[in-house]
Design an enzyme around this catalytic site. Structure first.
Site, PDB file in Angstrom:
ATOM      1  N   ASP A 156       0.832  -1.204   0.000  1.00  0.00           N
ATOM      2  CA  ASP A 156       0.000   0.000   0.000  1.00  0.00           C
ATOM      3  C   ASP A 156       0.868   1.256   0.000  1.00  0.00           C
ATOM      4  O   ASP A 156       2.040   1.223  -0.410  1.00  0.00           O
ATOM      5  CB  ASP A 156      -0.969  -0.082   1.200  1.00  0.00           C
ATOM      6  N   ASP A 197      -6.059   4.769  -5.559  1.00  0.00           N
ATOM      7  CA  ASP A 197      -6.667   5.520  -4.462  1.00  0.00           C
ATOM      8  C   ASP A 197      -6.927   6.974  -4.868  1.00  0.00           C
ATOM      9  O   ASP A 197      -6.363   7.488  -5.849  1.00  0.00           O
ATOM     10  CB  ASP A 197      -5.717   5.436  -3.257  1.00  0.00           C
ATOM     11  N   ASP A 225     -12.936   2.364   4.349  1.00  0.00           N
ATOM     12  CA  ASP A 225     -11.772   2.321   5.233  1.00  0.00           C
ATOM     13  C   ASP A 225     -12.153   1.794   6.605  1.00  0.00           C
ATOM     14  O   ASP A 225     -11.274   1.589   7.444  1.00  0.00           O
ATOM     15  CB  ASP A 225     -11.157   3.721   5.380  1.00  0.00           C
ATOM     16  N   CYS A 262     -10.490   2.909  -5.360  1.00  0.00           N
ATOM     17  CA  CYS A 262     -10.523   3.238  -3.934  1.00  0.00           C
ATOM     18  C   CYS A 262     -10.568   4.755  -3.837  1.00  0.00           C
ATOM     19  O   CYS A 262      -9.974   5.449  -4.660  1.00  0.00           O
ATOM     20  CB  CYS A 262      -9.253   2.698  -3.264  1.00  0.00           C
TER      21      CYS A 262
END
Ligand code: DGJ
Length: 734
Positions: free
Chosen positions: A367, A479, A549, A527
């Protein structure tokens, strides 16, 4: 045949599996809406369209006809200003400053298949036989405005889609102030309004309210579809439940600002519409230019909300999501975010990956924090160069090591952003969304790149492609962690500044299209701080999205249940995380966390090396179980059994049934313990009442009818945060 036109009474009849949609050209070319609902064999247009003269407060376009007013005519694409006082579907400003337009029927064509929408995501067909389309052209001869209303019937899927293309065929400039994707008028008012509401970590909670006179609306002004509202509403008959009653769903295939609303006017009719939010939007149409609206997917169900959801699930799974992974069971993953946050090195990552491999996990996802000098969220976005302090041998080497243990490699990006503390920002300070002489407001210490610019899009494509080409990456988490402020572009002229937010979306879609086309073997997951952009627009490019989240098992019940109103389980990323949970501090059992996450696209997000041997053993069993279940969960039909939004809010249950009804997975969750709890049965759905089934963990053979009408007994459960799951198989398959 999906679409017919009756020349005698000038009616269009669109028929899907169990849905009819009827329009008529009336008077001097106005396009009236006659019906949307359960399938009709034939229509009697005179009965469907009833006009009645009203008072002088509903004016008449023709003085000689006191019965005809646009204020009472149910319409397909209404304007404001010439006798209709309700919310318009579109509005334009002419060069002379006025805003009156008058669209009349010009021509139409019916054809097989479904055309693509220029630059925008949309549902699609794989062969022309799957759909039939109708294009109705409306024309304002005074200004040369042509409006193309596009309807497609996906007959077998029981879906009708709509979109609009507006073209300036005149000699003067036109400025679009509003261009919604659809509008429908019902001559009834007895509806409930259902929508999905939330915030960061609390996405898509179901809200249902009775419509009352006036406007009921939801919208996004955040530059993305948002955590707050999802681009979806449904009108429900007031008796509508999961399994009974009428539901009319409107889902917008768009990821930016939107508006969805229902208005009950003074004559108790209901106008519903959805599209790009007109707030802070304008679009200049030079002569010859056109504007394409996003698509809206319209689903009618006469069998309650559950059936509406299953229609959306099937459509979105099979004819919105694309690519190699559309029909492929998705890998079980381990993501390091909640396990390490920014604090990792190659050794730590490999330790987690190796532990995951031993337990059956298939994909390791690295990540945030692997690039620039990013040890916290305050820098380096835009500098997509590996941080050699953390990964001295680079991403390729990490990928190689993962390959050596037969683990796939996934990588996080936040491509749309730039940190003020980055080389990218220092060399291109005008590449972010901003307005001259105004503050550039930061959020999470970051600014948004201006994707309305070609050069910015090219930069993103190149920097991401370079990474994907140089390391064995088979999954990307895309993201996006803030909403838009100071929305302006350095390149657009003054009279196009209000196009920025939509041009951004067009740029984003172009970038996503290019990368997902060039890297077809990569599984992309969307995301936005969890589910801040969980919408059909993103699903067209990325077949799964990180749902929230909030990884707490209890919070997830509402989030996943609410998300399932429109979106199938295959699209919902769902991970087991550590306890106490990082978002709410709650301690739940590993079993419940596993059972909740198994109801979606399963994975783990914690430091597996900190688990005890016992916990690791449990993970191993969970992973093996999910591998057995995943095709069923990801591609089966979902039935919701108990809503976490209703009654005691203490229980939730749902189940998945294979298409041939031979297998099922049932999950039941109870939040708080009850003293002296009553005996309860869980009545299942969607099975074949004539088939016999075996239920894992319960002795005997059960008829599908018995499981559905009598149910299975919920066992005695001691303590808070409990879950029970059952695997069910048809007898001859067991
Ligand atoms: C927000 C995402 O939703 C999280 O899963 C994680 O990727 C962080 N961003 C990383 O910054």
């Amino acid at each position: 045949m999906g679409i017919t036109y009756n020349e005698n009474n000038k009616t269009f009849h669109l028929k899907a599996l169990d849905t009819s949609y009827v329009m008529q050209i009336v008077k001097d070319g106005y396009l009236a809406h006659l019906y949307w609902g359960k399938k009709l064999r034939n229509v009697n247009a005179e009965e469907l369209l009833v006009l009645r003269g009203r008072t002088s407060f509903s004016a008449n376009p023709e003085d000689s006809d006191k019965v005809f007013s646009l204020d009472t005519l149910p319409q397909e694409y209404p304007a404001y200003g010439n006798t209709d006082f309700r919310t318009p579907a579109y509005q334009l400003q002419l060069e002379n400053g006025t805003t009156i337009t008058d669209l009349r029927y010009e021509e139409h064509r019916i054809f097989k298949g479904k055309p693509k929408l220029q630059g925008l995501p949309a549902t699609y067909t794989e062969s022309d036989d799957e759909a039939e389309s109708l294009e109705i052209v409306l024309y304002d001869k005074v200004i040369g405005l042509k409006v193309y209303l596009l309807y497609t019937v996906l007959e077998k899927l029981n879906v009708i889609t709509r979109s609009v293309y507006l073209k300036n065929e005149g000699e003067n400039k036109l400025k679009l102030l509003r261009a919604l994707s659809m509008s429908v008028d019902f001559i009834r008012e007895d509806f409930d309004f259902l929508h999905l509401n939330g915030s960061w970590a609390r996405e898509r909670h179901i809200i249902r309210e009775k419509l009352t006179p006036g406007i009921h609306s939801i919208e996004s002004r955040r530059g993305s579809s948002s955590h707050e509202h999802n681009p979806f509403i449904a009108l429900l008959s007031q008796d509508c439940t999961e399994d009974k009653g009428e539901a009319y769903g409107l889902s917008l295939v768009y990821s930016g600002n939107f508006l969805a609303q229902a208005e009950i006017n003074m004559y108790k009719s209901t106008r519903v519409n959805i599209g790009i939010n007109p707030f802070d939007f304008a679009w200049l149409l030079e002569p010859g230019e056109g504007f394409q609206t996003p698509e809206v997917v319209m689903v009618y169900s006469s069998e309650g909300i559950g059936s509406m959801s299953r229609t959306y699930h099937k459509l979105y799974r099979t004819r919105l999501c694309r690519g190699k992974y559309r029909d492929e069971a998705r890998p079980v993953l381990i993501n390091n975010w909640e396990g390490t946050y920014f604090d990792f090195n190659e050794e730590k990552l490999l330790d987690i990956a190796k532990e995951g491999k031993k337990l059956g996990i298939e994909l390791f996802v690295l990540d945030d924090g692997w690039f620039g000098k990013r040890n916290s969220d305050n820098c380096s976005l835009g500098d997509w160069v590996v941080d050699k302090n953390k990964l001295p041998k680079g991403l390729a080497n990490l990928g190689k090591q993962l390959e050596a243990i037969n683990m796939k490699f996934g990588l996080w990006f936040e491509p749309e952003m730039v940190s003020p503390d980055s080389d990218l920002y220092r060399s291109h300070p005008d590449w972010c969304l901003h307005v001259p002489d105004r503050t550039r407001s930061t959020a999470r210490t970051q600014l948004i790149l201006d994707l309305s610019r070609e050069d910015v899009c090219e930069y993103i494509i190149k920097s991401i492609s370079d990474i994907l080409r140089n390391a064995p990456i088979s999954y990307v988490k895309w993201d996006m962690n803030r909403n838009m402020t100071e929305v302006g572009s350095a390149l657009l002229p003054a009279d196009r500044q209000r196009e920025t937010a939509h041009r951004y979306m067009l740029g984003l879609y172009k970038v996503m299209d290019k990368l997902t086309t060039d890297f077809q073997d990569v599984l992309f997951e969307g995301c936005s701080g969890g589910g801040g952009r969980f919408d059909p627009g993103i699903l067209y490019y990325m077949p799964q999205i990180w749902t929230s989240d909030d990884s707490d098992a209890v919070e997830r019940l509402k989030i996943q249940y609410g998300t399932s109103i429109v979106y199938p389980a295959s699209t919902m990323g769902a991970h087991v995380s550590a306890v106490p949970n990082h978002q709410v501090g709650r301690i739940t059992s590993l079993k419940m966390r596993g059972d909740v996450a198994m109801s979606g696209n399963f994975g783990y997000e914690l430091d597996l090396t900190r688990f005890s041997e016992e916990e690791k053993e449990e993970v191993k069993v969970q992973v093996a179980k999910y591998k057995e279940l995943r095709t069923l969960v990801q591609f089966g039909d979902m039935y919701r059994l108990i809503s976490p939004f209703e009654d005691t809010k203490n229980e939730t249950s749902w189940m998945y049934v294979s298409e041939d009804k031979s297998e099922s997975f049932v999950a039941y969750f109870r939040i708080l313990a009850e003293a002296d709890a009553p005996i309860r049965k869980l009545r299942l759905k969607g099975l074949d009442s004539n088939k016999d089934y075996i239920v894992d963990g319960i002795d005997g053979v059960f008829g599908g009818d018995e499981l559905m009408y009598s149910g299975i007994t919920i066992p005695f459960l001691f303590g808070d945060y409990q879950s029970v799951v059952w695997k069910i198989k048809v007898l001859d398959k067991a």
